[in-house]
Design a protein around this motif. Structure first.
Motif, mmCIF file in Angstrom:
data_model
loop_
_atom_site.group_PDB
_atom_site.id
_atom_site.type_symbol
_atom_site.label_atom_id
_atom_site.label_comp_id
_atom_site.label_asym_id
_atom_site.label_seq_id
_atom_site.Cartn_x
_atom_site.Cartn_y
_atom_site.Cartn_z
ATOM 1 N N GLN A 192 0.877 -1.306 0.058
ATOM 2 C CA GLN A 192 -0.050 0.095 0.033
ATOM 3 C C GLN A 192 1.017 1.232 -0.069
ATOM 4 O O GLN A 192 0.739 2.161 -0.663
ATOM 5 N N ALA A 193 1.970 1.254 0.887
ATOM 6 C CA ALA A 193 2.935 2.478 0.915
ATOM 7 C C ALA A 193 3.640 2.803 -0.780
ATOM 8 O O ALA A 193 3.601 3.631 -1.242
ATOM 9 N N ASN A 194 3.784 1.464 -1.337
ATOM 10 C CA ASN A 194 4.346 1.466 -2.601
ATOM 11 C C ASN A 194 3.280 2.061 -3.643
ATOM 12 O O ASN A 194 3.671 3.012 -4.430
ATOM 13 N N GLN A 195 2.149 1.809 -3.498
ATOM 14 C CA GLN A 195 1.040 2.372 -4.595
ATOM 15 C C GLN A 195 0.748 3.686 -4.199
ATOM 16 O O GLN A 195 0.618 4.673 -5.028
ATOM 17 N N LEU A 196 0.847 4.179 -2.837
ATOM 18 C CA LEU A 196 0.697 5.562 -2.485
ATOM 19 C C LEU A 196 1.813 6.379 -3.300
ATOM 20 O O LEU A 196 1.656 7.736 -3.892
ATOM 21 N N PHE A 197 3.055 5.748 -3.184
ATOM 22 C CA PHE A 197 4.438 6.455 -3.820
ATOM 23 C C PHE A 197 4.229 6.727 -5.424
ATOM 24 O O PHE A 197 4.695 7.867 -5.871
ATOM 25 N N GLU A 198 3.649 5.570 -5.868
ATOM 26 C CA GLU A 198 3.323 5.583 -7.220
ATOM 27 C C GLU A 198 2.356 6.709 -7.706
ATOM 28 O O GLU A 198 2.264 7.453 -8.568
ATOM 29 N N GLU A 199 1.244 6.843 -7.070
ATOM 30 C CA GLU A 199 0.299 7.878 -7.102
ATOM 31 C C GLU A 199 0.779 9.219 -6.705
ATOM 32 O O GLU A 199 0.574 10.101 -7.522
ATOM 33 N N MET A 200 1.678 9.226 -6.198
ATOM 34 C CA MET A 200 2.553 10.676 -5.708
ATOM 35 C C MET A 200 2.923 10.974 -7.045
ATOM 36 O O MET A 200 3.135 12.300 -7.647
ATOM 37 N N LEU A 201 3.918 10.060 -7.487
ATOM 38 C CA LEU A 201 4.572 10.390 -8.763
ATOM 39 C C LEU A 201 3.849 10.794 -9.871
ATOM 40 O O LEU A 201 4.032 11.417 -10.932
ATOM 41 N N ALA A 202 2.591 9.834 -10.148
ATOM 42 C CA ALA A 202 1.783 10.046 -10.979
ATOM 43 C C ALA A 202 1.022 11.461 -11.133
ATOM 44 O O ALA A 202 0.743 12.153 -12.286
ATOM 45 N N SER A 203 0.771 11.995 -9.906
ATOM 46 C CA SER A 203 0.100 13.298 -9.914
ATOM 47 C C SER A 203 1.078 14.510 -10.034
ATOM 48 O O SER A 203 1.008 15.521 -9.893
ATOM 49 N N SER A 248 15.434 5.464 -12.572
ATOM 50 C CA SER A 248 14.084 6.086 -12.245
ATOM 51 C C SER A 248 13.479 5.460 -11.141
ATOM 52 O O SER A 248 13.774 4.033 -10.779
ATOM 53 N N ALA A 249 12.884 6.208 -9.976
ATOM 54 C CA ALA A 249 12.445 5.364 -8.833
ATOM 55 C C ALA A 249 11.235 4.501 -9.185
ATOM 56 O O ALA A 249 10.896 3.490 -8.660
ATOM 57 N N LYS A 250 10.739 4.953 -10.429
ATOM 58 C CA LYS A 250 9.415 4.058 -10.858
ATOM 59 C C LYS A 250 10.190 2.515 -11.293
ATOM 60 O O LYS A 250 9.181 1.701 -11.475
ATOM 61 N N GLU A 251 10.942 2.825 -11.938
ATOM 62 C CA GLU A 251 11.590 1.404 -12.348
ATOM 63 C C GLU A 251 11.903 0.361 -11.337
ATOM 64 O O GLU A 251 11.441 -0.758 -11.421
ATOM 65 N N ALA A 252 12.297 0.993 -10.037
ATOM 66 C CA ALA A 252 12.426 -0.151 -8.989
ATOM 67 C C ALA A 252 10.911 -0.425 -8.564
ATOM 68 O O ALA A 252 11.007 -1.614 -8.330
ATOM 69 N N LEU A 253 10.138 0.435 -8.455
ATOM 70 C CA LEU A 253 8.612 -0.055 -7.895
ATOM 71 C C LEU A 253 8.158 -0.761 -8.856
ATOM 72 O O LEU A 253 7.474 -1.963 -8.799
ATOM 73 N N TYR A 254 8.533 -0.729 -10.139
ATOM 74 C CA TYR A 254 7.809 -1.542 -11.004
ATOM 75 C C TYR A 254 8.448 -3.037 -11.279
ATOM 76 O O TYR A 254 7.840 -3.949 -11.323
#
Length: 868
Positions: free
Chosen positions: A435-446, A482-488
């Motif tokens: 859930q924490a990672n999803q919020l981080f993704e949402e922050m980046l997307a916004s 990219s931080a998103k790459e790690a999350l992906y």
């Protein structure tokens, strides 16, 4: 009127041309016509430059009878001054102008002062006839030479004779003055600069144009001179602003004495109460940690019937935000005083609830703020939402935190970085890494820009969930991709996909990123954050027991210019000790010393824990003594680790050592594990029975802690009797103990006697056991009788010692310790060493009668020899 003429005694060799001689003769003209304006050439003023050197030569000449020591002008020019009754004001004004042109403005002031003293009626004419342009030129010449002090004092002198100083200082002179005043204000000459500015202020000069006022205040704060700062503040039009700056400056420095000096000066200088001053003063009380004084300031305002404004009330609540009750009280007083709360007020109240952990009250305040927002009275800002989210995050109420996020988005408030950090923290605290990672993704997307805190929260969540590899992958992506790459990539792994170092590379340039199904197309920015010390501290915990990996992290940390702190070193000690390397852990503690980081209680406790777990008890206790030498106070974990370090006691020294720690722990205010220590002492004491080859028959404590009495009384008794004996006799005081506790104390003393005997100490006295003073029919008497039966059985039947009733003895409290005294009726086997004379008995005090048992020294010797 009286006139004067200046006579210069030049040698004939100086005057070399007729023009010079002509002007020289004009200086000696006895009586210039009153209405004729006399002019002198510039060559005369050049010759005046040699005047100071010629004074000594002319001292032998006869002076004018009109010149006197009382005349400053005559004293300055020595014998070269001669007063002539027919001198004209025009002539002196023209002469003064020429002196000014040459930069001799002090001489101009001297002429004006002398003229005022001799003929005050002509001063106004002299002031109007002096060439102001030449005088201004002379002032500028002195300023270019850096003579700011001469200029200011000269302006003060000529102002007294009617010459306006402001008319003589042009724009170029102001620039020169500004440059010199700024140099003085930034040095130790700041006091001299303020002295000069006070003189200029008297002329109506604009002081604020000379220097930056805040620079002067800063210098005064640095040299801890509040009086000087206040003097300067009074020279400027907006004095109250500078006074606030002075108070705040000393507050940041922590100098509360200077703060109060400035505050008292404010009350004397300002005619009306200034809310800005009071607000600044309250804020400074918060900076200095003196919140009590902030309350006094508020109460003084109320006593003087001064109504504080909303800013003062908000500052007061903010300074006292650690005290929920007082903050709520101030909020209620705001309503009584008709001070309308603003958004800052509600933010401070939410902050107070967050500090106090009052989720319920925070919810009520949040609902009230939303109600006022719906009424159009308030507009909730991002700070409000961030604060209430943090309240829920600390309480691990992550669902409520997400609900607040929906509320703020519904009213058009965009979450900022701190809001996203609090949301991520709410899920991380609850152990919801996904859930924490999803919020981080949402922050980046916004379009949000994560900071180091966001990444540290994610790393910490991974470590707490034991997802160490995921934490390191996130860290590697943080440094260069990219931080998103790690999350992906993490998402792939979490869904059962395979992961390899090539995946990151392919993901960075391959079809995964360009795929329309990728949720990261909207924000593919690459983030290059510099890790913080906290980042490496979190990653060190992810190393487990891999010391070499931790060491590599330490080297990388140093290469980035980050200094390890106490947490870093403590974690490294724990990692090294986790692999069983006790010496390495202690070595890191020493390196920590040499690296300039002072070990704290956590570092020492970690090393002590490692030594205890690996049975290096001697080293553990030596580290404990070392931290005491460095005046590092042990905490509860330190004490408890040492007390639990042994599974059993092997010697009297070990018992004494642990009892000393136990007593020190109680004095420090910590509650030790009494029952655990009791079992160890009981095992050590019962060893006396086991060494006799008899079966160990322990008595079950039916009384113990069931009576509500702390077990600590037992340890205090044992510790008292196991101290080094300094007296000849030994008395065991069992008053107040239960049967089992009395048995343990007696066995502890016997074991101490045995170990002393093994070291060569000889038993020289009987052992007296004090049972108490209870009567037979009372509860205490019954308990003492039961204790007596248990002890007699223990000493006679189990240890074969001779036990005799000592009779009724008198106890006299000579000092604070109970001492046994003999009433003269000794038993037959009692030796003369036991006889103690009764002294100091007061006739008004009746001594208590104690029931005692006595173990004879002869039987003790036989028991010891038998065991030997």
């Amino acid at each position: 009127m009286r006139n004067f003429v200046i006579v210069f005694s030049f040698s004939s060799s100086v005057i070399t041309n007729p023009h010079h001689r002509h002007n020289h003769r004009r200086c000696y003209a006895a009586a210039p016509e009153p209405n004729r304006k006399t002019k002198s050439t510039s060559s005369l003023t050049k010759q005046l430059q040699s005047l100071p050197q010629q004074q000594s030569a002319s001292s032998s000449s006869s002076s004018s009878p009109l010149s006197s020591s009382a005349n400053p002008f005559s004293n300055h020019f020595s014998d070269a001054v001669r007063w002539i009754p027919d001198g004209s004001v025009e002539y002196y004004a023209d002469f003064a102008s020429k002196l000014a042109e040459d930069g001799r403005i002090q001489d101009v002031a001297l002429i004006a002062e002398t003229l005022a003293a001799e003929s005050g009626a002509n001063v106004a004419r002299f002031a109007s006839m002096v060439d102001s342009e030449l005088l201004s030129k002379g002032i500028s010449l002195n300023l270019r030479q850096g003579k700011i002090e001469i200029v200011v004092y000269t302006l003060k002198r000529i102002e007294k004779v009617g010459i306006a100083p402001l008319d003589l200082v042009d724009e170029s002179s102001v620039k020169l003055m500004r440059r010199q005043f700024r140099a003085m204000a930034n040095s130790v000459l700041v006091e001299k600069a303020i002295d000069l500015m006070e003189i200029l202020a008297g002329f109506g000069f604009k002081i604020k144009d000379l220097v930056d006022p805040f620079d002067v205040v800063k210098i005064c704060v640095d040299i801890s001179n509040p009086q000087l700062a206040i003097r300067y503040a009074c020279l400027l039009p907006h004095t109250e602003i500078l006074l606030c700056r002075i108070i705040h400056g000393f507050g940041k420095k922590g100098d509360m004495v200077s703060v109060m000096t400035a505050y008292e000066a404010c009350k004397e200088i300002l005619d009306t109460p200034n809310m800005y001053i009071y607000r600044t003063m309250i804020d400074v009380c918060g900076l200095c940690g003196d919140y009590v004084k902030s309350r006094y300031i508020y109460e003084d305002l109320l006593k003087e019937n001064i109504k504080p404004n909303i800013y003062v009330m908000n500052s007061l609540m903010n300074v006292n935000s650690h005290d929920l009750g007082y903050t709520v009280k101030i909020y209620k007083n705001m309503q009584k005083l008709d001070v309308i709360a603003d958004m800052t007020s509600y933010n401070i109240l939410l902050k107070t609830c967050c500090l106090a952990g009052r989720v319920d009250l925070a919810q009520d305040i949040y609902k009230e703020a939303k109600r006022m927002e719906s009424s159009g009275l308030l507009k909730l800002d991002a700070f409000t939402y961030c604060t209430i989210i943090k309240v829920f995050a600390d309480a691990k109420m992550w669902k409520m935190a997400l609900k607040v996020k929906e509320d703020m988005q519904s009213v058009g408030v965009t979450p900022n970085t701190h809001t996203w950090s609090s949301l991520i923290s709410a899920c991380a605290n609850a152990g919801l890494v996904e859930q924490a990672n999803q919020l981080f993704e949402e922050m980046l997307a916004s379009g949000g820009e994560p900071n180091s805190q966001c990444f540290n929260i994610l790393l910490h969540a991974c470590v707490e969930a034991c997802q160490y590899d995921r934490a390191f992958r996130l860290f590697q992506s943080w440094k260069g991709s990219s931080a998103k790459e790690a999350l992906y990539t993490d998402d792939i792994v979490s869904k059962g996909g395979s992961f390899s170092p090539n995946n990151l590379e392919n993901h960075g340039s391959g079809s995964l990123v360009n795929s329309n199904s990728s949720p990261y197309i909207q924000a593919s920015n690459r983030f290059f954050f510099k890790p913080t010390t906290a980042t490496f501290n979190i990653l060190l915990k992810a190393c487990g027991t891999d010391y070499y990996r931790a060491k590599e992290l330490m080297e990388e940390m140093k290469s980035l210019g980050l200094a390890p702190n106490q947490i870093t070193w403590s974690t490294l000690i724990d990692i090294c000790g986790g692999s069983g390397d006790v010496e390495g852990a202690v070595r890191i503690l020493r390196i920590m010393h040499s690296a300039g980081t002072r070990p704290d209680v956590v570092a020492y406790t970690t090393a002590i824990k490692i030594c205890a777990e690996n049975k290096s008890l001697k080293l553990a206790f030596s580290l404990f003594e070392e931290m005491r030498r460095y005046q590092i106070k042990p905490n509860w974990v330190t004490y408890n680790t040492l007390l639990k370090a042994r599974s059993k006691y092997g010697s009297l020294l070990e018992v004494r050592q642990c009892l000393a720690i136990y007593q020190d722990m109680r004095k420090a205010g910590y509650k030790p594990n009494d029952h655990f220590l009791k079992e160890l002492i009981e095992e050590w004491c019962e060893g006396v029975i086991q060494e006799n080859g008899q079966s160990q028959d322990k008595i079950i404590d039916q009384e113990g802690t069931d009576l509500g009495r702390p077990v600590s009384l037992l340890f205090e008794k044992v510790a008292t009797h196991l101290q080094e004996r300094t007296a000849g006799n030994l008395a065991i005081d069992l008053q107040g103990l239960t049967k089992v506790e009395a048995r343990l104390v007696v066995l502890a003393v016997l074991r101490m006697i045995k170990e002393d005997y093994m070291r060569g100490d000889v038993v020289t006295d009987d052992v007296v056991i004090i049972l108490g003073t209870g009567e037979a029919n009372t509860d205490s008497g019954k308990q003492e009788s039961a204790v007596k039966d248990v002890l007699v059985k223990l000493l006679k039947d189990e240890l074969s010692l001779v036990v005799l009733p000592a009779g009724q003895r008198h106890l006299i409290d000579i000092t604070q310790d109970a001492q046994l005294v003999d009433d003269g009726n000794q038993d037959p086997e009692h030796t003369s060493e036991n006889t103690i004379s009764i002294v100091g008995i007061s006739s008004t005090r009746r001594p208590a009668i104690l029931e005692r048992l006595m173990v004879t020294k002869a039987s003790l010797r036989r028991w010891l020899q038998r065991k030997k």
